[in-house]
Structures are given as C-alpha cells and as structure tokens.
Design a protein around this motif. Structure first.
Motif, PDB file in Angstrom:
ATOM      1  N   LEU A 132     -30.685 -96.412 -78.031  1.00  0.00           N
ATOM      2  CA  LEU A 132     -31.235 -95.847 -78.796  1.00  0.00           C
ATOM      3  C   LEU A 132     -30.805 -95.474 -80.361  1.00  0.00           C
ATOM      4  N   VAL A 133     -29.407 -95.463 -80.826  1.00  0.00           N
ATOM      5  CA  VAL A 133     -28.821 -96.183 -81.846  1.00  0.00           C
ATOM      6  C   VAL A 133     -27.397 -95.939 -81.898  1.00  0.00           C
ATOM      7  N   GLU A 134     -26.748 -97.029 -83.138  1.00  0.00           N
ATOM      8  CA  GLU A 134     -25.645 -97.522 -82.572  1.00  0.00           C
ATOM      9  C   GLU A 134     -24.965 -96.509 -83.790  1.00  0.00           C
ATOM     10  N   ARG A 135     -23.796 -96.087 -83.215  1.00  0.00           N
ATOM     11  CA  ARG A 135     -23.096 -95.291 -83.756  1.00  0.00           C
ATOM     12  C   ARG A 135     -21.679 -95.830 -84.821  1.00  0.00           C
ATOM     13  N   GLU A 136     -21.451 -95.126 -86.316  1.00  0.00           N
ATOM     14  CA  GLU A 136     -20.292 -95.686 -87.336  1.00  0.00           C
ATOM     15  C   GLU A 136     -18.968 -95.714 -86.555  1.00  0.00           C
ATOM     16  N   ASN A 137     -18.364 -96.793 -86.918  1.00  0.00           N
ATOM     17  CA  ASN A 137     -16.685 -96.561 -86.638  1.00  0.00           C
ATOM     18  C   ASN A 137     -15.920 -97.328 -87.862  1.00  0.00           C
ATOM     19  N   ALA A 138     -15.035 -96.381 -88.022  1.00  0.00           N
ATOM     20  CA  ALA A 138     -14.180 -97.195 -89.683  1.00  0.00           C
ATOM     21  C   ALA A 138     -13.139 -97.413 -89.307  1.00  0.00           C
TER      22      ALA A 138
ATOM     23  N   VAL B 207     -24.172 -93.473 -89.250  1.00  0.00           N
ATOM     24  CA  VAL B 207     -25.530 -94.148 -87.861  1.00  0.00           C
ATOM     25  C   VAL B 207     -25.727 -95.157 -88.283  1.00  0.00           C
ATOM     26  N   VAL B 208     -25.125 -96.727 -87.927  1.00  0.00           N
ATOM     27  CA  VAL B 208     -25.445 -97.833 -88.329  1.00  0.00           C
ATOM     28  C   VAL B 208     -27.296 -98.036 -88.693  1.00  0.00           C
ATOM     29  N   GLU B 209     -27.499 -98.183 -89.430  1.00  0.00           N
ATOM     30  CA  GLU B 209     -28.749 -98.063 -90.120  1.00  0.00           C
ATOM     31  C   GLU B 209     -29.296 -99.704 -89.949  1.00  0.00           C
ATOM     32  N   ASP B 210     -29.286-100.585 -89.669  1.00  0.00           N
ATOM     33  CA  ASP B 210     -29.595-101.712 -89.729  1.00  0.00           C
ATOM     34  C   ASP B 210     -28.647-102.269 -88.004  1.00  0.00           C
ATOM     35  N   SER B 211     -28.348-102.314 -86.863  1.00  0.00           N
ATOM     36  CA  SER B 211     -28.193-102.554 -86.063  1.00  0.00           C
ATOM     37  C   SER B 211     -29.242-102.953 -85.317  1.00  0.00           C
ATOM     38  N   THR B 212     -29.307-104.345 -84.801  1.00  0.00           N
ATOM     39  CA  THR B 212     -30.039-105.091 -84.740  1.00  0.00           C
ATOM     40  C   THR B 212     -29.703-104.943 -82.844  1.00  0.00           C
ATOM     41  N   ARG B 213     -28.529-104.605 -82.029  1.00  0.00           N
ATOM     42  CA  ARG B 213     -28.745-104.581 -80.061  1.00  0.00           C
ATOM     43  C   ARG B 213     -29.902-103.173 -79.724  1.00  0.00           C
ATOM     44  N   LEU B 214     -30.440-104.701 -79.087  1.00  0.00           N
ATOM     45  CA  LEU B 214     -31.719-103.435 -78.445  1.00  0.00           C
ATOM     46  C   LEU B 214     -31.420-103.126 -76.862  1.00  0.00           C
ATOM     47  N   ALA B 215     -30.410-103.100 -75.582  1.00  0.00           N
ATOM     48  CA  ALA B 215     -29.933-103.329 -74.434  1.00  0.00           C
ATOM     49  C   ALA B 215     -28.946-103.802 -74.133  1.00  0.00           C
ATOM     50  N   TYR B 216     -28.565-102.576 -73.190  1.00  0.00           N
ATOM     51  CA  TYR B 216     -27.696-103.339 -71.780  1.00  0.00           C
ATOM     52  C   TYR B 216     -28.239-103.036 -70.240  1.00  0.00           C
TER      53      TYR B 216
END
Length: 250
Positions: free
Chosen positions: A174-180, A193-202
C-alpha cells in the motif's frame, strides 16, 4: 481465495546487515539482543496479532533452484488489529539506536494481506518461500499492477497443484515508509512516505518441505518468469527463508 483481511494491518520490514561489522556479529546481535528484546516489547502490545522474523538462506537462480547467495539478509512482519499500532516514541528511539549495531538499508512497507490458497491441516512446521515483486521502470503504474495480477493468476493455478503446497499469501504493498540515516543509510524510521516506491508485493508460499518448494519453483511455467515475464530480469525474485514466530495470536 479469501477477501483481503480488513480486520488487521500488516507491515513488512526488510533490511541488510551493517557494513561496519562482520555478518556473524550482526547475526549474533540480532538473534541474542534485538529480536528477544522486540519479542518481549511486543508482548505488551494488546493489539498485536503476529510477529515473525525471516532469514533468507537461498535465492532463486536461473536454473530454477535456490543455490544463489541471497542479496537480502532478513525481513520481518508485524500484524496488528486494525487500525494498527506504532511503538511509543521512547521505544521507537531505542529501536533506531539499536539498529546501528546490526542493520542498514531498512525498508518498511504497509501491506494488504490476502490468502490466495489455504490447504493447511494442522501442520506445526513448514518450509517458506517469498517472491518479491517490483514495478520495472518501463511499466506505468497501471501496467505494473496489471502485470502483478497476471502473475498472481499464474501462481493461483500452479501452487494448489503442487504436492506439499499448503498456503499462498499475497501482501500487496500500500505504501513504503521512509527511513533516515544514522551511522549508515536507513537506520531511523520517520513519519515520511517514499513517494516513488516501485515495490508491488511480497508473495509468501508455504510447503511441507523444501523438496516440494524446490520442485515448485523449478516448474517450467515459473522458471519462465525469470526470462519472459514483464518483470524479467531484475524486478522479480524469490527466496527460501527460515521463519521464526515470536508471536502468533491469530
């Protein structure tokens, strides 16, 4: 196939071993310090449904086996009763501080879980495999989701016919969370939130034994995915994993 589980929220976290310490030292710290501490801390979370850790021990290779050294170290999953829960700020700070002792490149994903096939009959152990799917840059967002649906349709046909196959679970991102960064990249979770995430599924697959898992992933229609699918050659892979359950209240 069941409907998506709307009664719980699920998060998947993947990470690499720290580059500043030997892999063996990272593994020791994770198994002897961090994971036991997390298990105890999560025991105090009344909304927690499940907490599982996964060590990746083999990666799908072009011959259809799992003799390739994994390019990812570990992942974990947490499930909470909806609407979910986060660690208290003080605990979150302790977690981030301890991350510096063993991990880097943490990635966190909020996912929607759907059981696509369930043939469990009371097994107390199983071998687990996970497919990780990304959207290739050449595909639009809509094309990526359509290609994922085609992949899931294939798995939905093939997995139930494999001897020893017990469970097929889709975790749609649904969404990838940001980590610093702290000492290394991706050690401190943020609220971003990582706006340009390309991960679709596990996609998680459980079988009675690795013999049947290896047989499943060596089937020609699955091996062909590595060369002929929209995700080939580098946006789809699979891993053989060793899973441990810290909590399972489902």
């Amino acid at each position: 196939m069941s409907a998506p589980d709307t009664t719980t929220t699920k998060r998947i976290l993947e990470f690499q071993a720290s580059a500043l310490r030997p892999r063996e030292e990272c593994e020791r710290h994770y198994l002897e310090v961090h994971s036991p501490w997390a298990v105890r801390a999560l025991a105090e979370a009344p909304a927690l449904v499940g907490y599982h850790t996964n060590l990746l021990v083999g990666q799908w290779d072009i011959a259809g086996g799992f003799r390739r050294a994994p390019d990812l170290w570990r992942y974990a999953s947490m499930r909470f009763r909806a609407p979910g829960a986060e660690f208290p700020p003080a605990v979150a700070r302790m977690l981030a501080h301890d991350h510096q002792n063993f991990l880097r490149d943490l990635r966190r994903f909020d996912v929607e879980e759907t059981v696509l096939h369930d043939g469990t009959t009371g097994q107390l152990s199983s071998d687990k495999y996970v497919l990780v799917v990304d959207r290739p840059a050449r595909l639009s967002v809509d094309e990526g989701w359509a290609a994922l649906d085609e992949l899931l349709a294939l798995l939905g046909r093939v997995v139930p016919t494999q001897y020893g196959a017990r469970r097929l679970v889709l975790n749609r991102v649904l969404v990838e969370r940001e980590n610093a960064p702290l000492r290394e990249p991706g050690q401190r979770p943020t609220g971003g939130v990582v706006e340009d995430s390309t991960r679709l599924a596990y996609v998680e697959v459980y079988l009675d034994h690795e013999v049947w898992g290896d047989e499943l992933f060596a089937r020609p229609e699955l091996v062909a995915l590595l060369s002929d699918s929209p995700f080939a050659p580098d946006s789809l892979t699979a891993y053989h994993v060793v899973e441990r359950a810290g909590h399972d209240r489902s």
